[in-house]
Motif scaffolding. Sequence first.
Motif, mmCIF file in Angstrom:
data_model
loop_
_atom_site.group_PDB
_atom_site.id
_atom_site.type_symbol
_atom_site.label_atom_id
_atom_site.label_comp_id
_atom_site.label_asym_id
_atom_site.label_seq_id
_atom_site.Cartn_x
_atom_site.Cartn_y
_atom_site.Cartn_z
ATOM 1 N N UNK A 53 1.117 -0.879 -0.184
ATOM 2 C CA UNK A 53 0.166 0.106 0.023
ATOM 3 C C UNK A 53 0.678 1.294 0.189
ATOM 4 N N UNK A 54 -0.001 2.622 -0.405
ATOM 5 C CA UNK A 54 1.090 3.534 -0.100
ATOM 6 C C UNK A 54 1.460 4.128 0.997
ATOM 7 N N UNK A 59 8.505 14.868 -1.489
ATOM 8 C CA UNK A 59 7.957 14.237 -1.945
ATOM 9 C C UNK A 59 6.432 14.810 -1.900
ATOM 10 N N UNK A 60 6.315 15.225 -0.613
ATOM 11 C CA UNK A 60 4.730 15.656 -0.326
ATOM 12 C C UNK A 60 4.245 14.469 0.696
ATOM 13 N N UNK A 77 3.629 19.610 -1.475
ATOM 14 C CA UNK A 77 1.853 19.050 -1.804
ATOM 15 C C UNK A 77 0.728 20.037 -2.673
ATOM 16 N N UNK A 120 6.815 5.658 -7.213
ATOM 17 C CA UNK A 120 4.829 6.137 -6.624
ATOM 18 C C UNK A 120 5.235 6.634 -5.105
ATOM 19 N N UNK A 121 6.761 6.194 -4.865
ATOM 20 C CA UNK A 121 6.403 7.136 -3.542
ATOM 21 C C UNK A 121 5.986 8.762 -3.333
ATOM 22 N N UNK A 122 6.751 9.554 -4.627
ATOM 23 C CA UNK A 122 6.523 10.444 -5.180
ATOM 24 C C UNK A 122 5.305 11.056 -5.247
ATOM 25 N N UNK A 175 2.226 9.576 -3.412
ATOM 26 C CA UNK A 175 1.831 9.655 -2.027
ATOM 27 C C UNK A 175 0.911 10.004 -1.816
ATOM 28 N N UNK A 176 1.066 11.218 -1.836
ATOM 29 C CA UNK A 176 -0.583 11.881 -1.652
ATOM 30 C C UNK A 176 -1.894 11.563 -3.032
ATOM 31 N N UNK A 197 -2.008 8.413 -4.753
ATOM 32 C CA UNK A 197 -2.618 7.484 -3.678
ATOM 33 C C UNK A 197 -3.339 7.534 -2.365
ATOM 34 N N UNK A 198 -2.479 8.195 -1.853
ATOM 35 C CA UNK A 198 -3.321 8.469 -0.537
ATOM 36 C C UNK A 198 -4.993 8.062 -0.058
ATOM 37 N N UNK A 234 -6.649 5.978 -2.040
ATOM 38 C CA UNK A 234 -7.300 4.345 -1.447
ATOM 39 C C UNK A 234 -7.971 4.686 0.315
ATOM 40 N N UNK A 267 -6.492 6.933 2.783
ATOM 41 C CA UNK A 267 -5.480 5.663 3.908
ATOM 42 C C UNK A 267 -5.577 5.345 4.397
ATOM 43 N N UNK A 268 -4.657 3.930 2.901
ATOM 44 C CA UNK A 268 -4.160 2.923 2.782
ATOM 45 C C UNK A 268 -5.614 1.431 3.151
ATOM 46 N N UNK A 328 -6.825 0.500 -0.263
ATOM 47 C CA UNK A 328 -4.849 -0.724 -0.628
ATOM 48 C C UNK A 328 -5.133 -2.024 -0.486
ATOM 49 N N UNK A 329 -5.472 -2.738 1.368
ATOM 50 C CA UNK A 329 -5.901 -3.143 1.890
ATOM 51 C C UNK A 329 -6.466 -4.145 1.323
ATOM 52 N N UNK A 374 -8.549 2.408 -5.212
ATOM 53 C CA UNK A 374 -7.348 2.170 -5.085
ATOM 54 C C UNK A 374 -6.827 1.999 -6.365
ATOM 55 N N UNK A 433 -3.527 3.580 -8.756
ATOM 56 C CA UNK A 433 -2.307 2.832 -8.501
ATOM 57 C C UNK A 433 -1.757 3.038 -10.070
#
Lengths: 301, 300
Positions: A171-172, A190-191, B91, B115-117, B119-120, B122-123, B126, B128-129, B132-133, B139, B143
């Motif tokens: 997950x992210x 990166x935010x 952000x 992909x971390x870049x 993050x916002x 995706x969050x 999703x 807040x995860x 994703x779960x 999501x 993604x």
Amino acid sequence: MDYFLQQLINGLSLGAIYGLIAIGYTMVYGIIGMINFAHGEIYMIGAFVALITFLAIGALGVTWVPLALLIMLVASMLFTSVYGWTVERIAYRPLRSSPRLAPLISAIGMSIFLQNYIQILQGARSKPLQPILPGNLTLMDGAVSVSYVRLATIIITLVLMVGFTILINRTSLGRAQRACEQDKKMAGLLGVNVDRVISLTFVMGAALAAVAGMMVLLIYGVIDFYIGFLAGVKSFTAAVLGGVGSLPGAMLGGVVIGLIEAFWSGYVGSEWKDVATFSILVLVLIFRPTGLLGRPEIEKV
Amino acid sequence: MSAATMSTEKPLLSVEHLTMRFGGLVANNDVSFEARAGEITALIGPNGAGKTTLFNCVTGFYTPTVGRLTLRHPAGKEFLLERMPGYRIAQLAGVARTFQNIRLFSGMSVLENLIVAQHNKLMRASGFAIGGLLGLPGFRKAEHEAVELAKYWLDRVRLTEFADWEAGNLPYGAQRRLEIARAMCTEPVLLCLDEPAAGLNPRESGELAEILTFIRDVQTPQGHRTGVLLIEHDMSVVMRISDHVVVLDYGRKISDGDPEHVKNDPAVIRAYLGEDEDEALPPEVAADLNLAPTTNQKGA
């Protein structure tokens, strides 16, 4: 053989509990490089919340056991998460940029505070709980008996571990956690909201510790305000044994310590089991200072 | 001021009277300049001129002592950067940066770094995860889009074949390019690069120049163009690709204009080569500065 199997199962269920707590230590260490000494107390609070919830829903007339257990589990995870979040917010976050010793002392203070807080609120005497989930599963013609509680502990732990591994790897949020672990400043650029990721790490650790607390309550049927200390130290040992910072390591360390304790108690005698546990820790640290699954730390320049 | 910078459109970034003091040390002293979308603005100057400090102010690492930093989005929204914490700048305001030393997440794969870049995005997608779960479709879709954007930039910086490598194992030049790709994956309106060509060989810095001009010229999916703010010591790169050059010395701005204007500015030559104005430049120095030997200008 059956005696061995019996001890193996006892050891696994004990190890599952240590492992659940150890994950909280190892995650927090991974992300902010600090040992959260109040984590054992978080586990103790988890056990107390489970007990109080049980009494409360009993009074409300919920008697169907699976439902009662589910409510206990959810309530315990929720309330304990709030404790975990609060501890981070008031005791660690203000000290984020101070020298390493300051949050460590703050953690020890928090640990003592939480112990006394529960002692005053709930009294110093041990709290008993009648067996909610009695009965055993007997294997090999009754030679080995596994109580349902221990079985449930192992199963719940396995499920949580799988869920948790997915959370971290897929997950992210998990990705952000791993990124913060490596370079918080860059992750922020990166935010990624680093503060929130750290808070959530504490929340997750606390939720897992709450499960461990509830399971201990169900297995042993008695808790007091002081159970967090020894369980905390042993789980910390498990985290170090497995390699601090490594999640599978924490789980493995927990199981190893649980097994050592169970077999030592079973074959040698329960008097020296803690000595045995910590001796193994010393040996591992001498011959493999990074722990079983830890990676050698690369000094950042 | 050249014709290119005289356009009527409002600048992307306005730095006004920026002063940054560290105790008695004045790292930036009353610096004002502008950077535009779809242009490469280079920030040059001798060592210790205050270039990186200025970057740190723009990206929220430092809060300037005096001054105002305004970022204007193409949609018209304005951000006062000096009032925002660092992660909010990334952000909300859409400023991305790279560092002089490489700061990749070296233990993660190349693709994960990109992909971390995101993050916002995706969050939010999703929940807040939780999504994703559970593998919720929203999501999954987000993604998928994140991976597509990552692939696009991997392709641009020619790292597609390395997507599954651990970032720390890439060769140096590739790590530099990955940093730029990662910054672009945050979908910035302003990209700040701190010495991206440091340590690159001439072929690699040629590739870098191509990537930077591509970033400047391409329209983003949102329909605007990215502004690039660049600190660079490699003059061949600066003079070739920048549209606008700002020269700092001892924390002050000493020159501002297009590359041609700046390299003929006596104040710049003085800052780089010393006070002696009467002597003609030695030919090898002139060559380094890309001055044609015929345009032999004398002091002010």
